[in-house]
Design a protein around this motif. Structure first.
Motif, PDB file in Angstrom:
ATOM      1  N   ASN A 156       0.858  -1.189   0.000  1.00 12.01           N
ATOM      2  CA  ASN A 156       0.000   0.000   0.000  1.00 12.01           C
ATOM      3  C   ASN A 156       0.893   1.236   0.000  1.00 12.01           C
ATOM      4  O   ASN A 156       1.551   1.539   0.991  1.00 12.01           O
ATOM      5  N   ASP A 157       0.889   1.949  -1.134  1.00 13.56           N
ATOM      6  CA  ASP A 157       1.793   3.099  -1.247  1.00 13.56           C
ATOM      7  C   ASP A 157       1.125   4.414  -0.885  1.00 13.56           C
ATOM      8  O   ASP A 157       1.673   5.486  -1.114  1.00 13.56           O
ATOM      9  N   ILE A 158      -0.095   4.350  -0.311  1.00 15.79           N
ATOM     10  CA  ILE A 158      -0.752   5.574   0.158  1.00 15.79           C
ATOM     11  C   ILE A 158      -0.216   5.896   1.550  1.00 15.79           C
ATOM     12  O   ILE A 158      -0.327   5.084   2.471  1.00 15.79           O
ATOM     13  N   THR A 159       0.374   7.052   1.699  1.00 14.74           N
ATOM     14  CA  THR A 159       1.017   7.404   2.974  1.00 14.74           C
ATOM     15  C   THR A 159       0.308   8.515   3.734  1.00 14.74           C
ATOM     16  O   THR A 159       0.556   8.719   4.905  1.00 14.74           O
ATOM     17  N   ASP A 160      -0.578   9.241   3.056  1.00 12.75           N
ATOM     18  CA  ASP A 160      -1.252  10.359   3.726  1.00 12.75           C
ATOM     19  C   ASP A 160      -2.675  10.470   3.188  1.00 12.75           C
ATOM     20  O   ASP A 160      -2.886  10.962   2.079  1.00 12.75           O
ATOM     21  N   ASP A 161      -3.634  10.018   3.968  1.00 10.83           N
ATOM     22  CA  ASP A 161      -5.021  10.066   3.515  1.00 10.83           C
ATOM     23  C   ASP A 161      -5.929  10.279   4.723  1.00 10.83           C
ATOM     24  O   ASP A 161      -5.804   9.599   5.737  1.00 10.83           O
ATOM     25  N   ASP A 166      -4.674   4.969   3.955  1.00  4.77           N
ATOM     26  CA  ASP A 166      -3.264   4.744   4.298  1.00  4.77           C
ATOM     27  C   ASP A 166      -3.103   3.657   5.350  1.00  4.77           C
ATOM     28  O   ASP A 166      -2.028   3.064   5.480  1.00  4.77           O
ATOM     29  N   GLN A 167      -4.180   3.361   6.081  1.00  7.37           N
ATOM     30  CA  GLN A 167      -4.111   2.323   7.123  1.00  7.37           C
ATOM     31  C   GLN A 167      -4.760   1.016   6.674  1.00  7.37           C
ATOM     32  O   GLN A 167      -4.822   0.052   7.450  1.00  7.37           O
ATOM     33  N   ARG A 170      -3.922  -3.383   1.174  1.00  4.45           N
ATOM     34  CA  ARG A 170      -4.245  -3.395  -0.245  1.00  4.45           C
ATOM     35  C   ARG A 170      -4.318  -4.831  -0.742  1.00  4.45           C
ATOM     36  O   ARG A 170      -3.350  -5.599  -0.628  1.00  4.45           O
TER      37      ARG A 170
END
Length: 494
Positions: A156-161, A166-167, A170
């Protein structure tokens, strides 16, 4: 409420007086979609719980399925034809946003039960409203059974949402077990709740091969299924994603352009036409904000503009240009919010603006009455400063949409109207006829819009004038008769 209902019925009736009726098609391109963030919409019967805290932006706020049922008439009166709900699948603790799914086959108990969903769909269908559910093929909760299996997950490359992605874990939809689970889930909600389709979350993050297989599977089960797709990162959206078979995919680049243009008075509207051309002239899902963005109303306020005025310009563009309008809940009020979290709160129905409501129903009536506004060819007819005129035509009907985002009155001249025709304004009752040079000059006030239909120039409307004169004559006669009667009464008393 009665006022809005009268507007909805009156405008199409008046328009039918001078225009032939077109056959209606039942496709997703004909829809006007109202986007609902379930937990942040309306509390129907949700009781306080240890997960509910309206003062905490990261907690449940109490919106539920019953709250949506309670507002179906309200949504219908605004002219919407489809409601698109955020993910309602069972989430891990704290998953108010719907992206921490730990059971793809169960309704989130914070929102209600399957019976509540079935009743919602039934009540919506009674009102000729379609229901879409957000389907999340890429993300699940860390508590999901697949979460610990490296073959079934991806990095999971989402780091700020702000909405929990981000938690989330994926998923890997190309894994055989994950794929089958998702296909089964797609079937489940269609079978159990009789929904009309899905808004597939983050099609840009979904492997194209799986996305096509998923869409093909759904269409084999329900050939008339309605499908839309949301996008997290436009840069990741590939041609293969468009070719997967989802007819309407959100266009973040167009969203950013619309929000910028209409939140800044004096910005040329033709920038939107340039963006549409750059994007490939697609018929996309048009939205100006959503649960991931800052409220458009807040951007307007930050720039010192009148929210209702700016919203009218934006809605006119969204309802009359290629694509399908998707309006986020509370826009009709219009709601604001300093941050994304502040913009995602329970809808403040008691603050609704009547002028906005009127404009929604007017634009809906025009879009419904004139198929050319949905399906016709689209071109830029001309610009002057921050005012632009767009043309839509389909061989049967031609219409012009004038949008003036300038700081003063502007006019645009067009010269391709056939002889013997006039341009009749449908919002402000303006009539434009050919001038001595054979041109048509469309002039409107600052920060205003007009939608013109091309029709035969019949000269003065003597029937209408006669009716007005008749009313004045009757009024004058009534005054004269009343005066005489009063004089007679005075003579008798004296």
């Amino acid at each position: 409420m009665k006022k809005y209902v009268l507007i909805v019925f009156a405008i199409p009736l008046l328009l039918c007086w001078s225009n032939p009726v077109h056959a209606q098609k039942n496709t997703i391109s004909d829809e006007i979609i109202y986007s609902i963030f379930v937990d942040r919409f309306n509390n129907g019967d949700q009781q306080p719980s240890n997960q509910m805290n309206v003062d905490d932006p990261a907690a449940y706020h109490g919106g539920d399925l019953q709250g949506i049922i309670d507002k179906l008439d309200y949504i219908k009166e605004l002219g919407f034809t489809t409601i698109s709900l955020s993910s309602i699948m069972q989430n891990a603790k704290g998953g108010y946003h719907g992206y921490w799914i730990d059971d793809f086959l169960k309704v989130n108990d914070q929102f209600g039960t399957m019976k509540d969903l079935q009743r919602l769909v039934k009540e919506a269908h009674k009102r000729n409203l379609k229901v879409l559910l957000e389907f999340v093929p890429n993300y699940a909760a860390p508590t999901h059974p697949f979460a610990k299996d490296p073959d079934k997950t991806l990095a999971n490359d989402i780091t700020d949402d702000s909405l929990g992605l981000d938690q989330a874990v994926r998923l890997n939809p190309e894994n055989a077990e994950v794929k089958q689970m998702l296909l089964d889930a797609g079937d489940f909600w269609l079978d159990k709740a009789d929904i009309d389709g899905y808004n597939v979350h983050a099609v840009d993050q979904t492997p194209p091969q799986f996305l096509k297989a998923f869409v093909d599977h759904l269409k084999s089960k329900k050939p008339d299924i309605f499908l839309t797709g949301s996008v997290l990162n436009a840069d990741d959206l590939s041609k293969e994603s468009y070719d997967a078979g989802i007819p309407l995919i959100a266009n973040p680049a167009m969203q950013a352009s619309m929000a910028d243009v209409f939140s800044h008075v004096g910005t040329p509207v033709d920038k939107l036409y340039q963006q549409w051309e750059t994007a490939g002239k697609n018929n996309d899902l048009l939205y100006i904000d959503n649960k991931f963005t800052k409220r458009f109303t807040q951007k307007i306020v930050d720039n010192g503009q009148n929210p209702v005025t700016a919203w009218k310009l934006a809605l006119a563009y969204m309802y009359t240009t290629p694509g399908v309008p998707l309006v986020y809940q509370g826009s009709e009020i219009p709601m604001d919010g300093e941050t994304v979290e502040a913009g995602n709160r329970l809808v403040q129905f008691n603050h609704k603006d009547e002028d906005m409501g009127d404009f929604f129903t007017k634009m809906t009536s025009l879009r419904t009455r004139f198929p050319v506004l949905r399906d016709g060819d689209f071109e830029l007819a001309g610009s002057n400063g921050a005012m632009s005129v767009f043309k839509r035509s389909d061989g049967q009907e031609t219409m012009y949409i004038a949008i003036n985002n300038d700081t003063g009155t502007k006019a645009v001249t067009i010269d391709d109207v056939p002889n013997g025709m006039q341009l009749t304004g449908l919002l402000g009752d303006n009539i434009v006829r050919k001038d001595q040079d054979g041109n048509y000059k469309l002039g409107i006030d600052r920060e205003s819009v007009e939608v013109y239909v091309v029709e035969k120039d019949t000269g003065l409307n003597w029937l209408f004038i006669g009716m007005i004169v008749g009313v004045f004559v009757i009024f004058i006669l009534a005054v004269v008769l009343l005066s005489r009667k009063q004089r007679k009464n005075k003579d008798r008393q004296s």
